[in-house]
Design an enzyme around this catalytic site. Structure first.
Site, PDB file in Angstrom:
ATOM      1  N   GLY A 128      77.001 -13.714  46.442  1.00 36.83           N
ATOM      2  CA  GLY A 128      75.925 -12.836  46.863  1.00 36.83           C
ATOM      3  C   GLY A 128      75.313 -12.212  45.619  1.00 36.83           C
ATOM      4  O   GLY A 128      76.009 -11.602  44.809  1.00 36.83           O
ATOM      5  N   GLU A 129      74.026 -12.415  45.407  1.00 37.79           N
ATOM      6  CA  GLU A 129      73.375 -11.911  44.195  1.00 37.79           C
ATOM      7  C   GLU A 129      73.083 -10.421  44.267  1.00 37.79           C
ATOM      8  O   GLU A 129      72.822  -9.780  43.257  1.00 37.79           O
ATOM      9  CB  GLU A 129      72.091 -12.698  43.953  1.00 37.79           C
ATOM     10  CG  GLU A 129      72.357 -14.184  43.666  1.00 37.79           C
ATOM     11  CD  GLU A 129      71.088 -15.011  43.584  1.00 37.79           C
ATOM     12  OE1 GLU A 129      70.153 -14.729  44.376  1.00 37.79           O
ATOM     13  OE2 GLU A 129      71.032 -15.919  42.749  1.00 37.79           O
ATOM     14  N   ASP A 130      73.112  -9.865  45.464  1.00 41.15           N
ATOM     15  CA  ASP A 130      72.885  -8.439  45.672  1.00 41.15           C
ATOM     16  C   ASP A 130      74.223  -7.714  45.546  1.00 41.15           C
ATOM     17  O   ASP A 130      75.108  -7.860  46.391  1.00 41.15           O
ATOM     18  CB  ASP A 130      72.285  -8.215  47.069  1.00 41.15           C
ATOM     19  CG  ASP A 130      72.066  -6.751  47.399  1.00 41.15           C
ATOM     20  OD1 ASP A 130      72.430  -5.886  46.575  1.00 41.15           O
ATOM     21  OD2 ASP A 130      71.547  -6.469  48.488  1.00 41.15           O
ATOM     22  N   LEU A 131      74.384  -6.931  44.474  1.00 40.62           N
ATOM     23  CA  LEU A 131      75.656  -6.236  44.239  1.00 40.62           C
ATOM     24  C   LEU A 131      75.624  -4.771  44.674  1.00 40.62           C
ATOM     25  O   LEU A 131      76.459  -3.974  44.237  1.00 40.62           O
ATOM     26  CB  LEU A 131      76.022  -6.311  42.747  1.00 40.62           C
ATOM     27  CG  LEU A 131      76.387  -7.685  42.199  1.00 40.62           C
ATOM     28  CD1 LEU A 131      76.955  -7.555  40.793  1.00 40.62           C
ATOM     29  CD2 LEU A 131      77.381  -8.405  43.089  1.00 40.62           C
ATOM     30  N   SER A 132      74.694  -4.424  45.558  1.00 35.51           N
ATOM     31  CA  SER A 132      74.641  -3.030  46.014  1.00 35.51           C
ATOM     32  C   SER A 132      75.926  -2.610  46.723  1.00 35.51           C
ATOM     33  O   SER A 132      76.226  -1.419  46.813  1.00 35.51           O
ATOM     34  CB  SER A 132      73.438  -2.831  46.940  1.00 35.51           C
ATOM     35  OG  SER A 132      73.520  -3.684  48.081  1.00 35.51           O
TER      36      SER A 132
END
Length: 380
Positions: free
Chosen positions: A302-306
């Protein structure tokens, strides 16, 4: 997976053909799929040979490849990505489905969690004869299985309730009263478990009680083992033999193993989403000489590390923490806000070497874990 990819191109119905005449258990959930699949395979072993994945490839191509490698084997324990469960159920017509847990995972791939719950609920409605082994402590899983005519409820525990503060059926709040929960807007509450953990024992139907001795750490793995035993018993396995068999599982694709790296004994742990990270962090030995946290942000991660901001990193005191991986800087920012003293060493092998000699815990997400294992094998 390559054999499965080619087979599906040649014949899109190949999964159905390979599943014919098998009694199959499908295992899905956000966390614990590979571990529970390995435990279910062991628990079913007293009934005969079991077809399963060796490497956790849990989408269509991996499932086809696993089944094709076990011709004539009448039992199967198959790990399934939660997004793929409905159509895999349609293809394999499983005897049982194990639902472990459901929480946010890779928002840029998986999407909104209540939508997944609705899709899984609708998918199971097409298979009323399957036995559903469901975790009654997970609100979203309970909602998936609640109306199914053939459910075995397991009190497997749930250390993460952030994604189920509201009822998936009504949108109203979920109220917890001790270990029980209920919706304030619908006739929906925690079911009475058929299997549960009590102290060191696993308890089940007809007064069954047996010690549950596992080689794997963590309370989540005790819940995984309970569901594996329940699934095996649903297919006819002896409960005592199934319980004992779960204790023979010691390593899953490199997870939980300890490797020697110079002057360090490094234990490798994998986590892929907020709930999994929180559980893995609870396994960290406080007396360790160091803790290496490695985070990548590639497509499989997952490129979104939020999600890093949903994980509670604040409770580390007296352990030397090293931020590592391709996205070590993102992690370092989160650790700084958490008040965790740390150093930054992007290469995980060098990060381990930077710790004081002794036992080091290494916690990595998917591709960071994969790449670290590859690098360690190359140095062996």
């Amino acid at each position: 997976m390559i054999g499965g990819l080619i087979a599906l191109k040649i014949d899109p119905t190949i999964m159905t053909q390979l599943g014919r005449d098998r009694r199959t258990v499908l295992i899905t959930g956000t966390n614990g799929k590979s571990t529970t699949t390995r435990m279910t395979t062991a628990a079913l072993g007293s009934l005969g040979q079991v077809a399963t994945q060796a490497d956790g490839a849990n989408m269509d191509a991996g499932i086809v490849a696993a089944l094709s490698q076990h011709p004539g084997v009448r039992l199967a324990a198959i790990e399934v990505d939660e997004l793929h469960l409905p159509h895999v159920c349609d293809a394999l017509d499983p005897a049982a489905v194990v639902l472990l847990n459901l929480s946010r995972d890779q928002l840029d791939r998986v999407g909104e969690i209540n939508m997944i719950e609705r899709k899984l609920r609708a998918g199971l409605q097409r298979h009323p004869d399957a036995v559903v082994i469901a975790n009654c402590d997970d609100v979203l899983v309970a909602s998936i299985a609640y109306d199914h005519p053939n459910v075995v409820w397991v009190a497997a525990g749930s250390g993460w309730a952030v994604d189920a503060t509201s009822c998936p059926r009504s949108g109203e709040p979920i109220v917890w009263e001790g270990e029980n929960w209920r919706s304030t807007g619908a006739d929906f509450h925690r079911p009475q478990p058929d299997w549960w953990l009590e102290g060191e024992d696993l308890c089940g139907p007809e007064g069954f009680r047996a010690p549950l001795h596992l080689a794997l750490p963590g309370r989540a793995n005790r819940g995984n083992a309970a569901q594996a035993v329940a699934a095996a018993v649903a297919l006819g396995a002896d409960a005592t033999k199934a319980t004992d068999a779960t204790g023979t599982v010691r390593e899953i694709a490199g997870r939980y193993r300890t490797v020697t790296v110079g002057e360090h004994d490094a234990r490798l742990l994998l986590a892929k989403n907020p709930a999994g990270w929180q559980e893995a962090l609870s396994m960290i030995e406080p007396s360790s000489a160091g803790l290496v946290i490695a985070v990548n942000g590639q497509v499989p991660d997952g490129e979104d590390l939020s999600w890093l901001w949903d994980v509670r990193f604040e409770h580390f005191e007296g352990v030397q923490v090293v931020a590592s991986g391709e996205r070590a800087t993102d992690l370092a920012v989160r650790l700084t806000y958490a008040g965790v003293e740390h150093t930054l060493v992007p290469d995980p092998v060098r990060a381990i070497a930077s710790c004081p000699a002794g036992h080091v815990e290494v916690l990595a997400n998917y591709t960071a874990f994969r790449d670290l294992n590859r690098d360690l094998e190359a140095r062996a």
